[in-house]
Every structure is written in C-alpha cells, then in structure tokens.
Design an enzyme around this catalytic site. Structure first.
Site, PDB file in Angstrom:
ATOM      1  N   SER A  59       0.875  -1.109   0.310  1.00 43.93           N
ATOM      2  CA  SER A  59      -0.035   0.057   0.172  1.00 43.93           C
ATOM      3  C   SER A  59       0.734   1.326   0.135  1.00 43.93           C
ATOM      4  O   SER A  59       0.088   2.348  -0.248  1.00 43.93           O
ATOM      5  CB  SER A  59      -1.144   0.016   1.225  1.00 43.93           C
ATOM      6  OG  SER A  59      -0.133   0.267   2.510  1.00 43.93           O
TER       7      SER A  59
ATOM      8  N   LYS B  44       0.855   4.338   6.958  1.00 40.88           N
ATOM      9  CA  LYS B  44       0.185   5.420   5.694  1.00 40.88           C
ATOM     10  C   LYS B  44       0.540   6.583   5.855  1.00 40.88           C
ATOM     11  O   LYS B  44       1.334   6.955   6.777  1.00 40.88           O
ATOM     12  CB  LYS B  44      -1.374   5.171   6.084  1.00 40.88           C
ATOM     13  CG  LYS B  44      -2.204   3.773   6.011  1.00 40.88           C
ATOM     14  CD  LYS B  44      -1.836   3.258   4.638  1.00 40.88           C
ATOM     15  CE  LYS B  44      -2.993   1.888   4.802  1.00 40.88           C
ATOM     16  NZ  LYS B  44      -2.339   0.849   3.893  1.00 40.88           N
TER      17      LYS B  44
END
Length: 182
Positions: free
Chosen positions: A48, A91
């Site tokens: 990701s 993230k």
C-alpha cells in the site's frame, strides 16, 4: 587430588556473576526504554505504500518525534489499526484535525484546494471520488501511496491521534535501499 578453591576465588566468581547479571539487567532495561519510547524496528507488510516502501522492507520508527513536534500533513506514520488495535499499519497523513478532505477522480483536495502529491505515481493512482469529509479533532485522515491497492481512511475512517505511535524514519533493509524515509 583436587585442591580446594580458595575462599577469595569463590567470592571473585560470585562477584563476577553478580556484575554480569547487573550489566545484563541494565542493558535489558535500556533496550525496553529505547523500544518503548524512542525507536522501534518495523517490517512493512503489503504494497500500500509503493513506491516509497515495499513489502518486507525493514524500517526504524521514530517514537520520540511526536512528543515535541506535531504530526504534519505528508508524514508517513505507523499506527494501531482502528478496527483491530493489535495490528499496525503504515500510511501517509493527508488530513489534519479540522481539515476537509476530498478525492475527485483520484485527485486529493484538502480544504477545497488541490494537493500536489509528487510522490504519487500515475500507475498507483485510482479514480476514486470521495465526498468531502471533515476530520475530527484528535483524528487524522491517512492514505496509502498505492491508492488503487490501499486499505486506508477511505474504507475505515480516521485514525485517533492516540493510535499513532511513530513516524517512519529510516529504512535499514534491504541494504541497497538504506536511508532516510521522506
């Protein structure tokens, strides 16, 4: 015939063992303090955060920085997953408390203004449209850099500030990619 060990020799052995135990205890306490409050190794799981971070890379998370410096937009943070705090995620912060975050056909807007994301490659950008969302006080909106393969705030919402435990700081594995994370 065995000679008896002099009494002074036995004391020296016990003293050496005691000093070893003492030194090991100090080292363990130091490592515990270091890992709990300063820095921790972390293994990236998943894709990701491509192209910045790849699956199975090893990084150092700076756990000390946010005690003296606020979380900023663009920081790559490691946090406890809000739906299962036994799992850590990594993230990029795109929305701060009070910000209004929106995606229009894959382009990020914060407070109505387009955000330049030079780190985001075209092949990783999706065409998602997410209506304006106001980030609550004490929360952050996070997205993966590989937008079309990221489970992030678009799916499960904001991250509480208390769940963010550090900033991705330094990659140490693989050795060929060793360096600061920006």
């Amino acid at each position: 015939m065995a000679l008896p060990v002099p009494r002074a020799g036995a004391k020296a052995v016990w003293r050496a063992l005691w000093e070893l135990l003492h030194d090991l205890s100090v080292a363990v306490l130091f490592c515990f303090f270091l890992i709990t409050f300063v820095a921790q190794a972390f293994r990236v799981q998943g894709t990701s955060m491509l192209p910045l971070l790849e699956d199975s890379e090893r990084i150092i998370v700076n756990k000390f920085v946010y005690r003296f410096h606020p979380i900023e937009r663009g920081d790559v943070v490691v946090f406890w997953f809000p739906r299962d705090p036994s799992v850590s995620y990594i993230k990029r912060v795109v929305g701060l408390p009070g910000d209004t975050v929106e995606l229009r056909r894959g382009l990020l807007y914060v407070n109505g203004q387009p955000v330049e994301e030079s780190f985001l490659r075209a092949q990783y950008r999706d065409q998602d449209t997410v209506p304006p969302f106001e980030v609550g006080q004490g929360y952050y909106y996070v997205l993966g850099d590989h937008r079309n393969a990221s489970n992030d705030s678009r799916s499960w919402g904001e991250v509480p500030e208390r769940y963010i435990y550090g900033k991705a700081f330094f990659r140490f594995w693989p050795i060929s990619k060793t360096g600061l994370i920006r």
